[in-house]
Each structure stands twice: as C-alpha cells, then as structure tokens.
Design an enzyme around this catalytic site. Structure first.
Site, PDB file in Angstrom:
ATOM      1  N   SER A 250       0.847  -1.147  -0.096  1.00 51.51           N
ATOM      2  CA  SER A 250       0.059  -0.012   0.053  1.00 51.51           C
ATOM      3  C   SER A 250       0.905   1.304  -0.056  1.00 51.51           C
ATOM      4  CB  SER A 250      -0.943   0.042   1.153  1.00 51.51           C
ATOM      5  OG  SER A 250      -1.765   1.033   0.947  1.00 51.51           O
TER       6      SER A 250
ATOM      7  N   ASP B  86      -2.414   6.006  -3.507  1.00 51.83           N
ATOM      8  CA  ASP B  86      -1.369   5.514  -2.882  1.00 51.83           C
ATOM      9  C   ASP B  86      -0.703   4.310  -3.709  1.00 51.83           C
ATOM     10  OD1 ASP B  86      -3.533   3.744  -2.514  1.00 51.83           O
ATOM     11  OD2 ASP B  86      -2.985   3.052  -0.744  1.00 51.83           O
TER      12      ASP B  86
ATOM     13  N   ASP C  70      -0.917   1.082  -4.116  1.00 55.57           N
ATOM     14  CA  ASP C  70      -1.821   0.180  -4.731  1.00 55.57           C
ATOM     15  C   ASP C  70      -3.015   0.695  -5.180  1.00 55.57           C
ATOM     16  OD1 ASP C  70      -3.093   0.546  -2.007  1.00 55.57           O
ATOM     17  OD2 ASP C  70      -3.351  -1.680  -1.902  1.00 55.57           O
TER      18      ASP C  70
ATOM     19  N   ASP D  10      -5.797   1.928  -3.586  1.00 56.10           N
ATOM     20  CA  ASP D  10      -7.165   1.849  -3.119  1.00 56.10           C
ATOM     21  C   ASP D  10      -7.642   3.032  -2.299  1.00 56.10           C
ATOM     22  OD1 ASP D  10      -5.422   1.521  -0.872  1.00 56.10           O
ATOM     23  OD2 ASP D  10      -6.405  -0.346  -0.469  1.00 56.10           O
TER      24      ASP D  10
END
EC number: 5.4.2.10
Length: 463
Positions: free
Chosen positions: A101, A256, A258, A260
């Site tokens: 993340s 960010d 990833d 999400d």
C-alpha cells in the site's frame, strides 16, 4: 509460530520474515487449498511496482500451481483491480495482491480476496493461516511436492498471463462513471492532474481519465521499482498541489501505491481527505435518491466535522472500528452503499465490493460535473475540526487504562470541557506498544493542550 495476518494481510520488510519467498510459497499453497475447497479452479495474482513484487509473485504462483490450481497473473494492477477480476473471471476461487500500500518500497505484503472479490473474514483468514502451518497430510510445506510415488503426485496447475487485465479493469471503471450520465457534461472538459505515486495505477489511470474526455496530466507515473510512494502519492501531496495551481487545473487526484485510496486537491491547492470527499458524495447521492437507507458508514477516527455535517444534512451514520474491512462489514450488515475512512479508503458498493481510489475519484468528479460546482465550493459542506494525535509508549501487556483513576478522571475532564464541540479517543495501537490519544475540538491550541494533559496522565500512571 506468530500470527502472520495483520490488519490488512501479511506485511513486512521484503526478504525478511514474514515477507520471504518461503512464506509466499506456503501462502500460495494455502490460498490454493482454500480456493479449491470453495469450488475454485483459478487464482488471480496482481501486484504493485515494488522491486520485490516479481520475486514474491513467482513464489506465490509456484505454490498455487503445485496444488493443482491454475494461476492467472494480472501483472501490475491496483488492488481493487484484482478484486474486480476475482469477481468476474470464471472459476476464480481467490485473488492475491502483492503490495504494501502506502509503505516505502522496501516493504511488501500479501492480501487475499475470496471469490466474488470480497475481503476475507477473520475466520477465513485464520483458516488460511492454519493451512500455512498445517502439519496434516495436506500440509502447506515443501513435503507436499515430494510424493513417495508418481501415483500420489498432484498435477500442477498452469501459470499464464491475463494480457488485457488493465484494460478490462479500466473498461469497468469508465462504465461506472458513464452510468446514467446525463446532459450535464460541461462544455469545457475538466482539467485534472493525477499523481500515480509511481505505483499500481500508472497503467490503468491513463486508460480511464483521458478516455472520459478529461484534459489530464499525469505525474509520478514512471515507476522504477524503488520510487513508489517516495515524496508522492496520497501521503505526500505537496507537489500535486503546486502543479494544480501552476497549470490552472480544476482538481488534483493522488493515489497510494496500490491505488485503493484517494486524496483530492481543489483548484486552490487545498487538500481534501476521505471524510470531506465522503460528505460531498453522500450529499449528492441523497439528492439523487441513491443513498440507500439514508446511511453512511464511518470509523471512530473520522473527524467530528463529518458527523456534524452528516447530521446537518439529515444523513444517518454509524461508526465502526478502524479499517476498510470493518467499514465494509457494517455496510453489508446495514445495507449502506457508502462508507469510508479519512485516510482515503472509500467504498461505493453500488459499483464495487472494496475500496477503490480511481472509482472514488470518478464518483467525486461526477458530483462536480452534475452540480457544475468547483471542488472548493463543494468542500464547504464540511468544516474539519482541528485534530491532535499523540502517542505514549506503554507496557506491551496492555492494561485496561480506564480502570486507572487518574487517567479516567483526566479523560472525563477533557470530554466535559469539550462538551459537544469536540471528542476524545484513546486506544491501543494495533501493531505497537503505544496508546494513541486523539482529541478534536474547535480551537487548535486548546485541543493540543487537552491532548497533552491526557498523555501526561498516562505517563504519570506508568502503565
């Protein structure tokens, strides 16, 4: 063995336990076993741009294949893209994301979706972890690949690539935006700056925003395996804000690593975090009659300004524990279609089953387009109260601090001083021996003083 799964999967420094190829191999076997038990024949793997992603993907794929389950590699793709593919690919019994993340590049992680693109429940996570350390005849360790006879060997699954995974996911996202699109499309397309954080969105985002007619400039979209989240993305929006102002853009979008989560920047360079974006989108959904049960799910860390804004708008809300998984659990339980965290994790279950930064951006843009209002104008819907967060080191045994009179008395004193104009939240960290003290109130200096007084009481109690 210690517990592998934390608040969002397995995470750690790459090539140091638990983020090793050995653990990844065993996790692959465990996930394959879980998928097989639920009728799956395929497991999807996606990853972000970290250098260690290839290494961990190879180990995961080998583990899954060794259990007779086919592997479909989606390559670099946002976490919600893996959830989408897991929900749509025939036979998919699970999806695995290799990402840490918003963490620095040297970290990595493994998180799992079950069929339907849903995050695992706590019992399901515990089951997979037990498979990783299982000592039974089907244990997920190296011995399963060393059969005594050829008759007992498992036929390996295939490992192949989904060549158009990013395009499939991008088409899904554009269809979400275009659903029920009416005549309100502005004569001049919105001008947008997108910060890809040198992460998983760098392929998909250019397939989405320009396709929808937006004049889009991309920054931090050249990953090299080590620059993910480095002075960019949702936690470092300074460069994005400057670019929005210098180019005269209507808004900036920061994802960010990833993708999400979303943080937005208005045309004046002011940052909008998840709470304010949620308030804007909830109010618009209510006006359109799409806010099922007139309910929004927030967390205990959401700003008190969000609670007051929702109350003023006549929108009900329920607070959950920290984490988008807790938010989604409450959404399913109550029938709510919208929920999220101030960190930028927002779930719009009308469209998707998990937090999705690009989808959240499109939902926010739709409000701007439908209302023909600037983002700074929309942002006036909510006043963000000053929030002060301090940490105090405590004993790892985690004693019940509310049973200590001096601490309980000080917390009560601050709560009475703030009355309905603020709040206090004291909780243990989920990963460290720390007590986190959060105080919100209308005046920053007074809020700092209140927070410090509670911390002093905790330190004096020597817990």
């Amino acid at each position: 063995m210690g517990k592998l799964f934390g608040t969002d999967g397995i995470r750690g420094f790459a090539n140091i336990y638990p983020m090793t190829v050995e653990v990844a191999l065993k996790t692959g076997r465990a996930v394959a076993r879980f998928a097989k038990e639920h009728g799956g024949t395929v497991v999807i793997i996606g990853r972000d741009t970290r250098r260690s992603g290839d290494m961990l993907e190879a180990a995961l794929a080998a583990g899954i294949s060794s259990m007779g389950i086919n592997v479909l590699e989606a390559g670099v793709i946002p976490t919600p893209g893996v959830a989408f593919l897991t929900a749509t690919v025939k036979g998919a019994g699970a999806g695995v994301v290799i990402s840490a993340s918003h963490n620095p590049f040297h970290d990595n992680g493994i998180k799992v979706f079950k069929s339907g693109g849903l995050k695992l429940t706590d019992p399901e996570e515990a089951k997979i972890e037990s498979y990783i350390f299982d000592a039974g005849p089907d244990r997920a360790d190296s011995s399963i690949c060393e059969p005594k006879t050829s008759d007992s060997a498992i036929e390996p699954g295939t490992i192949s690539t989904i060549s158009n995974a990013s395009a499939q996911y991008a088409n899904f996202l554009t269809s979400c935006y275009q659903r029920d699109l009416d005549k309100n499309t502005p004569d001049q397309p919105l001008k947008i700056v997108v910060d890809c954080s040198n992460g998983a969105s760098f392929k998909v985002a250019p397939m989405v925003f320009p396709t929808l007619g937006f004049e889009t400039q991309f920054i931090f979209d050249t990953p090299d395996g080590k620059n993910i989240n480095h002075n960019c993305g949702s936690q470092h929006t300074e460069t994005l804000a400057k670019r929005v102002i210098s180019t005269g853009a209507d808004l900036g979008l920061a994802f960010d690593g990833d993708a999400d989560r979303l943080i937005a920047i208005d045309e004046q360079g002011v940052k909008l975090t998840g709470d304010k974006i949620l308030a804007i989108c909830a109010n618009h959904a209510k006006a359109q009659g799409r806010l099922t049960n007139n309910l929004v799910i927030t967390t205990v860390m959401s700003n008190i300004g969000l609670s007051k804004a929702l109350e003023r708008l006549g929108i009900d809300h329920i607070k959950t524990g920290v984490g988008d998984r807790e938010v989604l659990k409450e959404m399913w339980a109550t029938g709510a279609v919208m929920g999220g965290e101030d960190s930028g994790h927002m779930i719009f279950s009308e469209f998707h089953s998990t937090g999705d930064g690009i989808l959240s951006a499109l939902c926010l843009i739709r409000v701007m387009v439908d209302t023909n209002k600037s983002l700074s104008d929309l942002a006036t819907i909510m006043t963000v109260y000053p929030q002060v967060l301090m940490n105090v080191e405590v004993d790892p045994s985690r004693p019940d601090f509310m049973k200590i009179e001096t601490i309980a008395r000080e917390i009560k004193r601050v709560e009475q001083a703030l009355n309905s104009s603020g709040r206090v939240l004291v909780r243990y960290s989920g990963t460290q021996p720390l007590l986190r003290v959060m105080v919100e109130g209308p005046d920053l200096e007074a809020t700092k003083s209140h927070c410090q007084s509670i911390c002093d009481a905790i330190k004096q109690a020597s817990i």
